[in-house]
Write a protein that holds these residues in place. Structure first.
Motif, PDB file in Angstrom:
ATOM      1  N   GLU A  26      74.810  45.641  62.442  1.00 50.73           N
ATOM      2  CA  GLU A  26      75.684  45.061  61.423  1.00 50.73           C
ATOM      3  C   GLU A  26      74.864  44.290  60.397  1.00 50.73           C
ATOM      4  OE1 GLU A  26      78.713  42.620  63.009  1.00 50.73           O
ATOM      5  OE2 GLU A  26      79.794  44.256  63.986  1.00 50.73           O
ATOM      6  N   ALA A  27      75.356  44.268  59.156  1.00 49.14           N
ATOM      7  CA  ALA A  27      74.697  43.510  58.096  1.00 49.14           C
ATOM      8  C   ALA A  27      74.646  42.039  58.472  1.00 49.14           C
ATOM      9  CB  ALA A  27      75.440  43.697  56.778  1.00 49.14           C
ATOM     10  N   ALA A  28      73.430  41.464  58.410  1.00 48.68           N
ATOM     11  CA  ALA A  28      73.255  40.066  58.815  1.00 48.68           C
ATOM     12  C   ALA A  28      72.853  39.159  57.664  1.00 48.68           C
ATOM     13  CB  ALA A  28      72.205  39.982  59.925  1.00 48.68           C
ATOM     14  N   GLY A  29      72.301  39.741  56.603  1.00 49.69           N
ATOM     15  CA  GLY A  29      71.860  38.910  55.484  1.00 49.69           C
ATOM     16  C   GLY A  29      71.112  39.730  54.458  1.00 49.69           C
ATOM     17  N   ILE A  30      70.433  39.044  53.522  1.00 46.67           N
ATOM     18  CA  ILE A  30      69.756  39.733  52.432  1.00 46.67           C
ATOM     19  C   ILE A  30      68.258  39.456  52.439  1.00 46.67           C
ATOM     20  CG2 ILE A  30      71.800  39.705  50.951  1.00 46.67           C
ATOM     21  CD1 ILE A  30      70.389  37.405  49.366  1.00 46.67           C
ATOM     22  N   ASN A  31      67.503  40.437  51.960  1.00 53.00           N
ATOM     23  CA  ASN A  31      66.096  40.273  51.651  1.00 53.00           C
ATOM     24  C   ASN A  31      65.984  39.986  50.153  1.00 53.00           C
ATOM     25  OD1 ASN A  31      65.219  41.082  54.296  1.00 53.00           O
ATOM     26  ND2 ASN A  31      65.608  43.206  53.705  1.00 53.00           N
ATOM     27  N   LEU A  32      65.306  38.902  49.793  1.00 56.20           N
ATOM     28  CA  LEU A  32      65.080  38.547  48.397  1.00 56.20           C
ATOM     29  C   LEU A  32      63.666  39.007  48.043  1.00 56.20           C
ATOM     30  CD1 LEU A  32      66.356  37.172  45.971  1.00 56.20           C
ATOM     31  CD2 LEU A  32      65.574  34.969  46.859  1.00 56.20           C
ATOM     32  N   GLY A  45      68.338  45.771  42.234  1.00 59.44           N
ATOM     33  CA  GLY A  45      67.038  46.178  42.741  1.00 59.44           C
ATOM     34  C   GLY A  45      66.251  45.065  43.400  1.00 59.44           C
ATOM     35  N   ASN A  46      66.680  43.826  43.233  1.00 64.02           N
ATOM     36  CA  ASN A  46      65.940  42.700  43.807  1.00 64.02           C
ATOM     37  C   ASN A  46      66.488  42.233  45.154  1.00 64.02           C
ATOM     38  OD1 ASN A  46      63.983  42.527  41.860  1.00 64.02           O
ATOM     39  ND2 ASN A  46      65.037  40.978  40.643  1.00 64.02           N
ATOM     40  N   TYR A  47      67.436  42.971  45.697  1.00 55.40           N
ATOM     41  CA  TYR A  47      67.995  42.641  47.007  1.00 55.40           C
ATOM     42  C   TYR A  47      68.088  43.891  47.868  1.00 55.40           C
ATOM     43  CZ  TYR A  47      69.975  38.840  44.131  1.00 55.40           C
ATOM     44  OH  TYR A  47      70.153  37.808  43.246  1.00 55.40           O
ATOM     45  N   THR A  48      67.858  43.716  49.158  1.00 56.27           N
ATOM     46  CA  THR A  48      68.293  44.697  50.148  1.00 56.27           C
ATOM     47  C   THR A  48      69.004  43.930  51.268  1.00 56.27           C
ATOM     48  OG1 THR A  48      66.141  44.636  51.284  1.00 56.27           O
ATOM     49  CG2 THR A  48      66.488  46.396  49.649  1.00 56.27           C
ATOM     50  N   LEU A  98      49.870  41.860  43.802  1.00 56.03           N
ATOM     51  CA  LEU A  98      50.531  40.944  44.723  1.00 56.03           C
ATOM     52  C   LEU A  98      50.926  41.714  45.971  1.00 56.03           C
ATOM     53  CD1 LEU A  98      51.807  38.221  45.440  1.00 56.03           C
ATOM     54  CD2 LEU A  98      53.871  38.959  44.227  1.00 56.03           C
ATOM     55  N   THR A  99      50.446  41.252  47.120  1.00 52.24           N
ATOM     56  CA  THR A  99      50.767  41.892  48.384  1.00 52.24           C
ATOM     57  C   THR A  99      51.653  40.970  49.208  1.00 52.24           C
ATOM     58  OG1 THR A  99      48.679  43.122  48.381  1.00 52.24           O
ATOM     59  CG2 THR A  99      49.837  42.938  50.478  1.00 52.24           C
ATOM     60  N   LEU A 100      52.841  41.473  49.527  1.00 50.85           N
ATOM     61  CA  LEU A 100      53.837  40.732  50.306  1.00 50.85           C
ATOM     62  C   LEU A 100      54.213  41.520  51.543  1.00 50.85           C
ATOM     63  CD1 LEU A 100      56.251  39.761  47.373  1.00 50.85           C
ATOM     64  CD2 LEU A 100      54.553  38.272  48.435  1.00 50.85           C
ATOM     65  N   GLY A 101      54.688  40.825  52.548  1.00 51.62           N
ATOM     66  CA  GLY A 101      55.193  41.521  53.723  1.00 51.62           C
ATOM     67  C   GLY A 101      56.358  42.449  53.357  1.00 51.62           C
ATOM     68  N   TRP A 102      56.393  43.608  53.987  1.00 49.42           N
ATOM     69  CA  TRP A 102      57.458  44.573  53.723  1.00 49.42           C
ATOM     70  C   TRP A 102      58.719  44.182  54.504  1.00 49.42           C
ATOM     71  CZ3 TRP A 102      57.530  48.766  50.427  1.00 49.42           C
ATOM     72  CH2 TRP A 102      58.667  49.567  50.505  1.00 49.42           C
ATOM     73  N   LEU A 103      59.843  44.076  53.801  1.00 44.14           N
ATOM     74  CA  LEU A 103      61.103  43.737  54.450  1.00 44.14           C
ATOM     75  C   LEU A 103      62.006  44.963  54.459  1.00 44.14           C
ATOM     76  CD1 LEU A 103      61.831  40.220  52.865  1.00 44.14           C
ATOM     77  CD2 LEU A 103      60.824  40.732  55.099  1.00 44.14           C
ATOM     78  N   ASP A 104      62.288  45.470  55.643  1.00 38.90           N
ATOM     79  CA  ASP A 104      63.160  46.636  55.751  1.00 38.90           C
ATOM     80  C   ASP A 104      64.601  46.246  55.446  1.00 38.90           C
ATOM     81  OD1 ASP A 104      61.353  48.711  56.509  1.00 38.90           O
ATOM     82  OD2 ASP A 104      61.165  47.753  58.474  1.00 38.90           O
ATOM     83  N   GLY A 105      65.283  47.104  54.722  1.00 36.47           N
ATOM     84  CA  GLY A 105      66.682  46.852  54.407  1.00 36.47           C
ATOM     85  C   GLY A 105      67.312  48.035  53.710  1.00 36.47           C
ATOM     86  N   ARG A 106      68.618  47.982  53.580  1.00 42.26           N
ATOM     87  CA  ARG A 106      69.372  49.041  52.910  1.00 42.26           C
ATOM     88  C   ARG A 106      69.867  48.532  51.562  1.00 42.26           C
ATOM     89  NH1 ARG A 106      73.784  50.719  57.255  1.00 42.26           N
ATOM     90  NH2 ARG A 106      74.488  51.992  55.482  1.00 42.26           N
ATOM     91  N   ARG A 107      70.113  49.480  50.675  1.00 35.94           N
ATOM     92  CA  ARG A 107      70.589  49.133  49.342  1.00 35.94           C
ATOM     93  C   ARG A 107      71.948  48.435  49.443  1.00 35.94           C
ATOM     94  NH1 ARG A 107      72.175  53.393  46.959  1.00 35.94           N
ATOM     95  NH2 ARG A 107      72.054  52.676  44.782  1.00 35.94           N
TER      96      ARG A 107
END
Length: 450
Positions: A285-291, A275-278, A226-235
């Motif tokens: 500033e933190a704006a939201g989450i990557n699922l 592990g399923n969120y960044t 499965l290939t998905l777009g990479w979403l940059d984020g912090r732990r």
């Protein structure tokens, strides 16, 4: 070679797991027959060691069971809750063969760059970062070999775990739990289904600037890739000490990522964990989450959705008839007043934050590792006297998801009015129309209706 449920793959898995499990089972059964005491703590540690070094579904099952009150003895639940996969990732020579099997011998030419070392590893596969010819960063989730066989072998071992517990006079009947786990694990192996689930979530959160869903690349995806777009984020844990306003913003997005799809179309993300969120930032500033993961997406029939709302409203307004109707709608049978009171202990815990109309933390005074433990113990003790009770299959992942979300939110110690947020969801998406909304969303994503 077709990897689907091969005999050799199952036999190898049986040998690796079965020997350890059988030894533990023999000791427990022997102690019971001879009338001697069973050292549950020691056996639980041995069980954790037997499972903890295995990639794959059995470890995932063990962690799931640790969240369901009385599905396992408490000593075992505590050990299994701490399991992590320590198995090493696939090396690059193995990855090359796997990628060639999915995309053909010239697979590497389909990427501008493909990182040899995995960026992340999980129970069923590992993720490699890559770049498409167009320059887009992507995440390539590659399934480990022989996972179909591993699933079937491990589900057989799951029967042994449940049979052991049955000998200890448990408070719940786990037969439906076993069926539910089997169906969901088989779904997780199908990355084509996961791609459709990702598209479903992209549709659901379109226009929401606090929750990002990765785009699917169908030309670089198969049943096992499965290939998905990479979403940059912090732990997410990097924000534990952030200002309250920041933690609240992240927590609100997490809460919405769980409850909004359920209220809207009767769907939940059944495996919420750190592990399923960044966290993505805008302007520093933190704006939201990557699922990030869509392998465990549970689709519920409208009757179950109505039951969830009825139980909530029944508890909120102290309407016993509505509470009983909710449990029966879910599939609980033979309920006495005493059993209903026991079930309500757990229900009030799970629903607690959305029953309380005030600004609060998710579980006042509770540490992340202790979330639900006291309530689970109370239920365990009561069900031993009043049970056993058959747990409906839909309950399993709803319960797992609620506990997983709670454990994640506790790390942030956010202070929100969860009642108010939930009421907004119910007002915007009335349960009476959930079937119509669900049908349109699932048909568009290519997923079957429940």
């Amino acid at each position: 070679m077709d990897e689907r449920n091969s005999f050799s793959g199952r036999a190898t898995r049986y040998a690796r797991v079965g020997t350890n499990m059988s030894g533990i089972a023999a000791k427990m059964i022997g102690s019971r027959l001879l009338g001697s005491s069973i050292d549950h703590d020691k056996n639980a540690m041995e069980l954790a060691r037997a499972l903890g070094n295995l990639k794959g579904p059995l470890m995932k099952v063990a962690q799931l069971l640790s969240t369901i009150p009385d599905a396992l003895p408490p000593e075992y639940a505590a050990e299994l809750a701490s399991l992590q996969s320590n198995a090493p990732p696939m090396g690059y020579p193995f990855v090359k063969r796997r990628m060639a099997a999915e995309l053909g011998p010239d697979w590497l030419k389909r990427y501008r760059h493909f990182e040899k070392a995995p960026a992340a590893a999980a129970s069923l596969g590992q993720v490699h970062r890559a770049v498409t010819p167009e320059g887009e960063n992507v995440a390539c989730k590659l399934q480990y070999p022989n996972m179909d066989s591993a699933i079937e072998a491990d589900l057989s071992q799951l029967g042994l775990i449940f049979n052991l517990h049955k000998r200890m006079r448990p408070g719940i009947d786990t037969s439906e739990i076993r069926r539910e786990i089997a169906d969901r694990l088989r779904e997780e192996l199908d990355y084509e289904r996961e791609a459709r689930a990702a598209r479903l979530y992209a549709r659901t959160f379109a226009g929401d600037d606090t929750i990002r869903v990765p785009a699917v690349h169908p030309d670089l995806s198969t049943r096992r890739l499965l290939t998905l777009g990479w979403l940059d984020g912090r732990r997410l844990l990097e924000y534990k000490e952030a200002p309250l306003e920041t933690r609240n913003r992240i927590a609100r997005a997490l809460f919405r990522a769980y409850w909004h799809p359920f209220a809207d179309i009767g769907v939940i993300h059944g495996d919420p964990h750190l592990g399923n969120y960044t966290v993505f930032e805008e302007g520093g500033e933190a704006a939201g989450i990557n699922l990030l993961d869509y392998g465990c997406i549970r689709i519920f029939p409208k009757s179950f959705v109505h039951g969830v709302v009825d139980l909530y409203e029944g508890l909120l307004h102290d309407d016993e008839a509505r509470v009983v109707n909710a449990y029966e709608t879910w599939g609980f049978r033979g309920l006495s007043r005493e059993l209903i009171e026991v079930l309500n202990i757990w229900a009030r815990f799970i629903y607690g934050p959305i029953l309380d109309d005030r600004v609060r933390t998710l579980a006042d005074g509770t540490k992340p590792g202790e979330y639900g433990r006291r309530e689970a113990f109370s239920v365990h003790q009561a069900l031993k006297e009043k049970g056993p009770v058959l747990v409906p299959r839909e309950f399993v992942f709803m319960d797992r998801a609620a506990l997983g979300l709670g454990a994640v939110l506790l790390h942030l110690q956010a202070e929100l009015n969860f009642y108010e947020i939930f009421q907004e969801e119910l007002a915007a998406f009335p349960p009476a129309a959930v079937e119509e909304r669900q049908a349109a969303a699932l048909d568009e994503a290519g997923l079957p209706r429940p």
